[in-house]
Design an enzyme around this catalytic site. Structure first.
Site, PDB file in Angstrom:
ATOM      1  N   GLY A  67       0.397  -0.951   0.063  1.00  0.00           N
ATOM      2  CA  GLY A  67      -0.132  -0.356  -0.074  1.00  0.00           C
ATOM      3  C   GLY A  67       0.697   1.213  -0.490  1.00  0.00           C
ATOM      4  N   CYS A 114       0.772   5.537   0.862  1.00  0.00           N
ATOM      5  CA  CYS A 114      -0.804   6.619   1.149  1.00  0.00           C
ATOM      6  C   CYS A 114      -1.489   5.762   1.859  1.00  0.00           C
ATOM      7  CB  CYS A 114      -1.210   5.768  -0.701  1.00  0.00           C
ATOM      8  SG  CYS A 114      -2.932   6.213  -0.719  1.00  0.00           S
ATOM      9  N   HIS A 153     -31.686  18.531  -6.141  1.00  0.00           N
ATOM     10  CA  HIS A 153     -32.440  20.044  -5.258  1.00  0.00           C
ATOM     11  C   HIS A 153     -33.027  19.407  -4.148  1.00  0.00           C
ATOM     12  CE1 HIS A 153     -33.257  24.777  -3.110  1.00  0.00           C
ATOM     13  NE2 HIS A 153     -34.286  23.241  -3.216  1.00  0.00           N
TER      14      HIS A 153
HETATM   15  P1  FAD Z   1       4.273   5.105  -2.300  1.00  0.00           P
HETATM   16  O1  FAD Z   1       3.408   5.241  -2.099  1.00  0.00           O
HETATM   17  O2  FAD Z   1       5.511   5.940  -1.253  1.00  0.00           O
HETATM   18  O3  FAD Z   1       4.615   3.564  -2.455  1.00  0.00           O
HETATM   19  C1  FAD Z   1       6.355   3.439  -2.639  1.00  0.00           C
HETATM   20  C2  FAD Z   1       7.084   2.263  -2.292  1.00  0.00           C
HETATM   21  O4  FAD Z   1       8.167   1.728  -2.610  1.00  0.00           O
HETATM   22  C3  FAD Z   1       6.964   2.457  -0.529  1.00  0.00           C
HETATM   23  O5  FAD Z   1       5.946   1.021   0.096  1.00  0.00           O
HETATM   24  C4  FAD Z   1       7.884   2.104  -0.707  1.00  0.00           C
HETATM   25  O6  FAD Z   1       8.299   1.519   0.307  1.00  0.00           O
HETATM   26  C5  FAD Z   1       8.590   1.170  -1.291  1.00  0.00           C
HETATM   27  N1  FAD Z   1      10.040   1.327  -2.111  1.00  0.00           N
HETATM   28  C6  FAD Z   1      10.622   2.541  -1.763  1.00  0.00           C
HETATM   29  N2  FAD Z   1      11.623   2.254  -2.854  1.00  0.00           N
HETATM   30  C7  FAD Z   1      12.119   0.513  -2.372  1.00  0.00           C
HETATM   31  C8  FAD Z   1      12.674   0.183  -3.176  1.00  0.00           C
HETATM   32  N3  FAD Z   1      14.004   0.186  -3.181  1.00  0.00           N
HETATM   33  N4  FAD Z   1      13.192  -1.518  -2.908  1.00  0.00           N
HETATM   34  C9  FAD Z   1      11.841  -2.322  -2.280  1.00  0.00           C
HETATM   35  N5  FAD Z   1      10.367  -1.344  -2.162  1.00  0.00           N
HETATM   36  C10 FAD Z   1      10.612  -0.307  -1.874  1.00  0.00           C
HETATM   37  N6  FAD Z   1      -1.957  11.419  -2.420  1.00  0.00           N
HETATM   38  C11 FAD Z   1      -2.697  11.436  -2.346  1.00  0.00           C
HETATM   39  O7  FAD Z   1      -3.911  11.424  -3.507  1.00  0.00           O
HETATM   40  N7  FAD Z   1      -4.277  12.636  -1.178  1.00  0.00           N
HETATM   41  C12 FAD Z   1      -3.910  12.323  -0.148  1.00  0.00           C
HETATM   42  O8  FAD Z   1      -5.152  12.542   0.433  1.00  0.00           O
HETATM   43  C13 FAD Z   1      -2.984  11.910   0.349  1.00  0.00           C
HETATM   44  N8  FAD Z   1      -2.845  12.650   1.132  1.00  0.00           N
HETATM   45  C14 FAD Z   1      -1.499  11.996   2.683  1.00  0.00           C
HETATM   46  C15 FAD Z   1      -0.904  12.413   3.528  1.00  0.00           C
HETATM   47  C16 FAD Z   1       0.666  12.156   4.014  1.00  0.00           C
HETATM   48  C17 FAD Z   1       0.606  12.632   5.115  1.00  0.00           C
HETATM   49  C18 FAD Z   1       0.884  11.839   2.801  1.00  0.00           C
HETATM   50  C19 FAD Z   1       2.684  11.988   3.411  1.00  0.00           C
HETATM   51  C20 FAD Z   1       0.913  11.553   1.831  1.00  0.00           C
HETATM   52  C21 FAD Z   1      -0.346  11.835   0.772  1.00  0.00           C
HETATM   53  N9  FAD Z   1      -0.136  11.922  -0.040  1.00  0.00           N
HETATM   54  C22 FAD Z   1      -1.718  12.254  -1.028  1.00  0.00           C
HETATM   55  C23 FAD Z   1       0.539  10.878  -0.969  1.00  0.00           C
HETATM   56  C24 FAD Z   1       0.497  10.330  -1.393  1.00  0.00           C
HETATM   57  O9  FAD Z   1       0.711   8.882  -0.396  1.00  0.00           O
HETATM   58  C25 FAD Z   1       1.438   9.579  -2.720  1.00  0.00           C
HETATM   59  O10 FAD Z   1       1.626  10.687  -3.830  1.00  0.00           O
HETATM   60  C26 FAD Z   1       1.481   8.550  -3.737  1.00  0.00           C
HETATM   61  O11 FAD Z   1       1.692   7.536  -2.096  1.00  0.00           O
HETATM   62  C27 FAD Z   1       2.829   8.571  -3.966  1.00  0.00           C
HETATM   63  O12 FAD Z   1       2.002   7.344  -4.763  1.00  0.00           O
HETATM   64  P2  FAD Z   1       3.534   6.129  -4.890  1.00  0.00           P
HETATM   65  O13 FAD Z   1       2.805   4.571  -5.775  1.00  0.00           O
HETATM   66  O14 FAD Z   1       4.497   6.969  -6.015  1.00  0.00           O
HETATM   67  O15 FAD Z   1       4.555   5.828  -3.542  1.00  0.00           O
END
Ligand code: FAD
Ligand code: NAD
Length: 464
Positions: free
Chosen positions: A42, A45, A443
């Site tokens: 997950g 996010c 409405h």
């Molecule tokens: P991520 O969700 O960061 O996932 C990346 C994954 O890769 C992680 O699980 C990490 O552990 C893994 N990983 C990294 N490097 C490696 C590696 N070398 N080997 C194996 N695994 C690895 N966005 C919204 O749209 N709505 C919201 O309400 C919102 N609220 C947020 C609240 C907070 C407090 C924060 C911090 C962020 C929020 N965001 C929100 C932003 C959102 O979380 C991110 O934009 C989103 O999670 C990005 O998705 P992603 O899959 O690119 O990366």
């Protein structure tokens, strides 16, 4: 010798970018594995971002409303108290239910998971360093979806306790008496609101002379007034030079102002792409000046067969943007087609009231020299908002002056996060303001504000 597996596609990272890509690729018939360094799927996010923050925003809003906001409904409450432990347990349950749900979806779709740190060692080869040793994966294609981490600020000594990031602020064991938030962006305002509602004195220090940079200025200015009225102490043009532990609390230094002693500090000055230890050098991929992995419009990096999506590439750091890119990227790999419409990606701030936008801001249109017409409708003139007791804010429509095509919609008001979906659909379909103005809206609903704002573009709103 390391165990070895072979796949059509290996996705590194199981956030909304990675897990969605893995599931969609499996649906399209690819043999897929997803590598994740944490024990739970997950990503940011689900584990420490969107979901836990929204669970706490919901709980804290109910607490604040029941504590002081029901009198005008003729409902007297007494003896309302906070059980922070239970609130945190509920948040944790929401998170685990959803993260386990992804494990279930992986199983259902035949996606293999490998838990451990993934490192690309050569094109088509990944090593996963898990708790039981190294597993070697061979992949025809690799998709990097490693997300982002909280940005550092020189002088701010994050110790993971009194001085922390959003991750710590999602799990404080007690309500801090005084919390200093560095950065009046999305995280600062959302989590600042949570702790303010639960009883903390919250001081938000922002470097710029406005909150929520990048958001439509008129909308952000309304947000600033409303949040200040709620008790957030928003200190703009404040440059933090240091923050560190002091005794049982911490101290924050701001240029030109006296130091602030407080119980906790939350650093929220943006996020940076996460590429540490990923082995980009082994495939000759270099990050840009902001740390993002450059990709072409098929999400392919400079190394053929290696793709990247989500927070690790340029663009808004949003879960739904990562998901759109995930689907487009793997559909392009599997079928040759797939694209993302970056003009129709909404963004939402889950404060009270909520703030939601899609398309161009008024400032961007002015800068482009675009000719546009504007329609604004306030929630105070909407019957449903009045009945809800939540009539602050407005809807603003921006439409092309010549063609009437919708260019941007900016909402601050109740349930803005849900209302924006109509505007997203309209922009995706290339609709005009008139299309919305001529669509019947039930409405009394909050959605009528969109119809009225669309009519206001033509100077003919009925109720204002
Ligand atoms: P991520 O969700 O960061 O996932 C990346 C994954 O890769 C992680 O699980 C990490 O552990 C893994 N990983 C990294 N490097 C490696 C590696 N070398 N080997 C194996 N695994 C690895 N966005 C919204 O749209 N709505 C919201 O309400 C919102 N609220 C947020 C609240 C907070 C407090 C924060 C911090 C962020 C929020 N965001 C929100 C932003 C959102 O979380 C991110 O934009 C989103 O999670 C990005 O998705 P992603 O899959 O690119 O990366
Ligand atoms: P942000 O970019 O939204 O805000 C950072 C703020 O810190 C800005 O206002 C910036 O001017 C300020 N700042 C920068 N340097 C500073 C300094 N030295 N002193 C004081 N202020 C300083 O970043 P964020 O709030 O950390 O959020 C990170 C990302 O996470 C965002 O890009 C956002 O898209 C995503 N996010 C989204 C949601 C959502 O969609 N509801 C919620 C949380 C996070």
């Amino acid at each position: 010798m390391a165990e070895e597996h072979s796949y059509d596609l290996v996705v590194i990272g199981a956030g909304p970018g990675g897990y969605v890509a893995a599931i969609r690729a499996a649906q399209l018939g690819l043999k897929v594995a997803c590598v994740e360094k944490e024990r739970s799927l997950g990503g940011t996010c689900l584990n420490v971002g969107c979901i836990p923050s929204k669970a706490l925003l919901e709980s804290s809003e109910r607490f604040a409303e029941i504590s002081s906001g029901l009198g005008e409904h003729g409902i007297e409450t007494a003896g309302v108290s906070l059980d922070l432990g239970r609130m945190m347990k509920r948040k944790a349950k929401v998170v685990t239910t959803l993260t386990r749900g992804i494990a279930g979806l992986f199983k259902k779709n035949g996606v293999s998971s490998h838990f451990g740190h993934g490192r690309i060692t050569a094109p088509g080869t990944i090593e996963v360093q898990g708790s039981d040793g190294v597993v070697k994966l061979k992949a025809a294609k690799i998709l990097i979806a490693t997300g982002s981490r909280s940005a550092d600020l020189p002088g701010v000594e994050v110790d993971g306790e009194s001085v922390g990031t959003s991750t710590e602020a999602l799990s404080y064991p007690e309500v801090p008496q005084k919390l200093v938030v560095i950065g009046a962006g999305v995280i600062g305002l959302e989590l600042g609101s949570v702790w303010s509602r639960l009883g903390s004195q919250v001081i938000v220090l922002e470097y710029l002379d406005r909150i929520l940079p990048g958001m439509d200025e008129e909308t952000a200015a309304i947000a600033q007034k409303v949040l200040a009225k709620q008790g957030l102490d928003l200190r703009l043009s404040s440059r933090v030079t240091s923050a560190k532990k002091k005794g049982s609390g911490c101290t924050v230094e701001v240029e030109g102002s006296p130091a602030i002693d407080c119980d906790r500090v939350m650093l929220a000055v943006g996020r940076v792409p996460h590429t540490e230890g990923l082995g980009l050098d082994s495939i000759g991929v270099e990050v840009d000046s902001r740390g993002c992995i450059p990709v072409n419009d098929a999400f392919e990096t400079s190394c053929a067969g290696v793709f990247a999506i989500g927070d690790v590439v340029a663009g808004p750091m949003l879960a739904h943007k990562a998901e759109e890119e995930a689907v487009a990227c793997v559909e392009k790999i599997a079928t040759g087609y797939g694209h993302v419409n970056y003009d129709a990606i909404p963004s939402v701030v889950y404060t009270h009231p909520e703030i939601a936008s899609v398309g161009k801001t008024e400032e961007a249109l002015k800068e482009e020299g675009a000719k546009y017409r504007k329609g604004v409708f306030p929630f105070m003139a909407n019957g449903r908002a009045r009945a809800l007791g939540s009539a602050e804010g407005q809807v603003k429509f921006l439409a092309d002056a010549e063609t009437d095509r919708l260019l941007g919609v900016h909402i601050i008001g109740p349930q803005a996060s849900e209302l924006i979906a109509e505007a997203v659909t309209a922009i995706e379909f290339g609709a005009s303001a008139e299309d919305i103005a001529r669509s019947c809206h039930a409405h009394p609903t909050l959605a009528e504000t969109l119809k009225e704002a669309a009519m206001a573009v033509d100077g003919r709103a009925i109720h204002f």
